[in-house]
Design an enzyme around this catalytic site. Sequence first.
Site, PDB file in Angstrom:
ATOM      1  N   ARG A 137      -9.507   8.093  -0.822  1.00  0.00           N
ATOM      2  CA  ARG A 137     -10.445   8.545   0.191  1.00  0.00           C
ATOM      3  C   ARG A 137     -11.266   9.725  -0.311  1.00  0.00           C
ATOM      4  O   ARG A 137     -10.823  10.488  -1.176  1.00  0.00           O
ATOM      5  CB  ARG A 137      -9.702   8.953   1.461  1.00  0.00           C
ATOM      6  CG  ARG A 137      -9.025   7.803   2.188  1.00  0.00           C
ATOM      7  CD  ARG A 137      -8.392   8.300   3.474  1.00  0.00           C
ATOM      8  NE  ARG A 137      -9.419   8.731   4.398  1.00  0.00           N
ATOM      9  CZ  ARG A 137      -9.778   8.067   5.518  1.00  0.00           C
ATOM     10  NH1 ARG A 137      -9.157   6.942   5.833  1.00  0.00           N
ATOM     11  NH2 ARG A 137     -10.724   8.521   6.294  1.00  0.00           N
ATOM     12  N   ARG A 184      -6.855  12.845   1.251  1.00  0.00           N
ATOM     13  CA  ARG A 184      -5.746  13.245   2.126  1.00  0.00           C
ATOM     14  C   ARG A 184      -4.399  12.700   1.650  1.00  0.00           C
ATOM     15  O   ARG A 184      -3.359  13.216   2.037  1.00  0.00           O
ATOM     16  CB  ARG A 184      -6.003  12.797   3.559  1.00  0.00           C
ATOM     17  CG  ARG A 184      -5.996  11.305   3.763  1.00  0.00           C
ATOM     18  CD  ARG A 184      -6.176  10.920   5.222  1.00  0.00           C
ATOM     19  NE  ARG A 184      -7.483  11.326   5.729  1.00  0.00           N
ATOM     20  CZ  ARG A 184      -7.949  10.956   6.925  1.00  0.00           C
ATOM     21  NH1 ARG A 184      -7.194  10.223   7.720  1.00  0.00           N
ATOM     22  NH2 ARG A 184      -9.151  11.326   7.314  1.00  0.00           N
ATOM     23  N   GLU A 221     -10.934  -9.437   3.449  1.00  0.00           N
ATOM     24  CA  GLU A 221      -9.655  -9.001   4.014  1.00  0.00           C
ATOM     25  C   GLU A 221      -9.886  -8.657   5.473  1.00  0.00           C
ATOM     26  O   GLU A 221     -10.658  -7.755   5.801  1.00  0.00           O
ATOM     27  CB  GLU A 221      -9.090  -7.789   3.265  1.00  0.00           C
ATOM     28  CG  GLU A 221      -7.760  -7.329   3.858  1.00  0.00           C
ATOM     29  CD  GLU A 221      -7.033  -6.301   3.021  1.00  0.00           C
ATOM     30  OE1 GLU A 221      -6.154  -5.600   3.566  1.00  0.00           O
ATOM     31  OE2 GLU A 221      -7.340  -6.179   1.816  1.00  0.00           O
ATOM     32  N   HIS A 272      -3.514  -4.348   7.850  1.00  0.00           N
ATOM     33  CA  HIS A 272      -3.620  -3.209   8.757  1.00  0.00           C
ATOM     34  C   HIS A 272      -2.713  -3.414   9.964  1.00  0.00           C
ATOM     35  O   HIS A 272      -2.879  -4.352  10.739  1.00  0.00           O
ATOM     36  CB  HIS A 272      -5.047  -2.939   9.251  1.00  0.00           C
ATOM     37  CG  HIS A 272      -5.228  -1.492   9.658  1.00  0.00           C
ATOM     38  ND1 HIS A 272      -5.459  -0.486   8.746  1.00  0.00           N
ATOM     39  CD2 HIS A 272      -5.162  -0.880  10.863  1.00  0.00           C
ATOM     40  CE1 HIS A 272      -5.560   0.679   9.374  1.00  0.00           C
ATOM     41  NE2 HIS A 272      -5.369   0.454  10.665  1.00  0.00           N
ATOM     42  N   HIS A 276      -5.740   3.638  -1.522  1.00  0.00           N
ATOM     43  CA  HIS A 276      -7.059   3.978  -0.984  1.00  0.00           C
ATOM     44  C   HIS A 276      -7.393   5.388  -1.425  1.00  0.00           C
ATOM     45  O   HIS A 276      -6.785   6.352  -0.956  1.00  0.00           O
ATOM     46  CB  HIS A 276      -7.037   3.865   0.544  1.00  0.00           C
ATOM     47  CG  HIS A 276      -8.343   4.159   1.193  1.00  0.00           C
ATOM     48  ND1 HIS A 276      -8.522   4.102   2.565  1.00  0.00           N
ATOM     49  CD2 HIS A 276      -9.565   4.522   0.684  1.00  0.00           C
ATOM     50  CE1 HIS A 276      -9.767   4.417   2.864  1.00  0.00           C
ATOM     51  NE2 HIS A 276     -10.423   4.682   1.742  1.00  0.00           N
ATOM     52  N   HIS A 316       0.924   6.187   1.979  1.00  0.00           N
ATOM     53  CA  HIS A 316       1.702   7.122   2.791  1.00  0.00           C
ATOM     54  C   HIS A 316       2.928   7.679   2.066  1.00  0.00           C
ATOM     55  O   HIS A 316       3.565   8.602   2.580  1.00  0.00           O
ATOM     56  CB  HIS A 316       2.028   6.490   4.136  1.00  0.00           C
ATOM     57  CG  HIS A 316       0.790   6.268   4.952  1.00  0.00           C
ATOM     58  ND1 HIS A 316      -0.036   7.314   5.325  1.00  0.00           N
ATOM     59  CD2 HIS A 316       0.204   5.141   5.410  1.00  0.00           C
ATOM     60  CE1 HIS A 316      -1.069   6.834   6.007  1.00  0.00           C
ATOM     61  NE2 HIS A 316      -0.944   5.519   6.058  1.00  0.00           N
ATOM     62  N   THR A 329      -8.083   3.839   8.802  1.00  0.00           N
ATOM     63  CA  THR A 329      -9.276   2.984   8.890  1.00  0.00           C
ATOM     64  C   THR A 329      -9.326   2.309  10.256  1.00  0.00           C
ATOM     65  O   THR A 329      -8.421   1.568  10.618  1.00  0.00           O
ATOM     66  CB  THR A 329      -9.258   1.936   7.769  1.00  0.00           C
ATOM     67  OG1 THR A 329      -9.102   2.603   6.517  1.00  0.00           O
ATOM     68  CG2 THR A 329     -10.558   1.149   7.756  1.00  0.00           C
ATOM     69  N   GLU A 331      -8.745   0.371  -2.790  1.00  0.00           N
ATOM     70  CA  GLU A 331      -9.594   0.433  -1.606  1.00  0.00           C
ATOM     71  C   GLU A 331     -10.486   1.657  -1.720  1.00  0.00           C
ATOM     72  O   GLU A 331     -10.011   2.751  -2.063  1.00  0.00           O
ATOM     73  CB  GLU A 331      -8.735   0.529  -0.339  1.00  0.00           C
ATOM     74  CG  GLU A 331      -7.882  -0.699  -0.092  1.00  0.00           C
ATOM     75  CD  GLU A 331      -7.039  -0.577   1.159  1.00  0.00           C
ATOM     76  OE1 GLU A 331      -6.557  -1.619   1.645  1.00  0.00           O
ATOM     77  OE2 GLU A 331      -6.843   0.550   1.657  1.00  0.00           O
ATOM     78  N   ASN A 360       0.848  -1.181   0.000  1.00  0.00           N
ATOM     79  CA  ASN A 360       0.000   0.000   0.000  1.00  0.00           C
ATOM     80  C   ASN A 360       0.895   1.248   0.000  1.00  0.00           C
ATOM     81  O   ASN A 360       1.708   1.424   0.915  1.00  0.00           O
ATOM     82  CB  ASN A 360      -0.901  -0.019   1.244  1.00  0.00           C
ATOM     83  CG  ASN A 360      -1.909   1.106   1.255  1.00  0.00           C
ATOM     84  OD1 ASN A 360      -1.573   2.257   0.995  1.00  0.00           O
ATOM     85  ND2 ASN A 360      -3.155   0.793   1.564  1.00  0.00           N
TER      86      ASN A 360
END
Length: 241
Positions: free
Chosen positions: A50, A54, A156, A195, A48, A13, A106, A75, A10
């Site tokens: 969103r 962000r 998941e 996660h 993801h 970030h 999340t 996602e 992922n």
Amino acid sequence: MKHKIRLGVNVDHVATLRQVRGGTTAYPNLLDMVKKSVKGGAEQITIHLREDRRHIQLADLKLLSKECPVPLNLEMAATPQMVAFAKKYRPDWVCFVPEKRAELTTEGGLDVKKGFKKMAPMVEKLQRMGIEISMFIEPSIEQVEASYEVGADAVEFHTGKWVHLTGAKKTKEWKRLVDAAEWANYLGLNVHAGHGLDFAHSKEINKLPYLQEVNIGHSLVCYALEYGMEESVRKMRKILK
């Protein structure tokens, strides 16, 4: 060599660091970090998109839908707008996730049972286009069954709670993960997890029955400060063999 567990990286970030300056910088370059991740052993890239944008931006989805060298896992919240984006850019996977504006990340799993009527037609539409669907859920038998009934290809499991617990509570949460994974496999669902997974917990997640895929992001971006992105992913890939 075929790996037992597929590693999805992922890169949200990476985009977070870019967006800290309002997206006015060209660095870190998301596609470059994707390519380094793949070179290190990533077999899938996860992003993801969103509602509040962000980190990942629509332009990132557009770029990676064309340039990502491995399968792309999107996602997203279960909203008509996000479904429209998925239909337009056609990722390989869509993972439906819960989303609240104020959360830092999340915070838990999706309530598939509660959102069943809304999500069922979304699942059907995307699957007709060849997109596979997973549901990001708590390790709950009830949510596994709802995911099966809504037509998902995979579940998941949210591993964040297990990661942060200790002692007897951690052992109890692990049992929930095992029971849910076994039931998901019995129903014919693929078993994924993600996660909060760092190197130490990834060694343990290897033991989860029927696990086929993990999606890991925050820890890898943090490790990259010390090792670089490619080497961080390589270290994680070795743990997951």
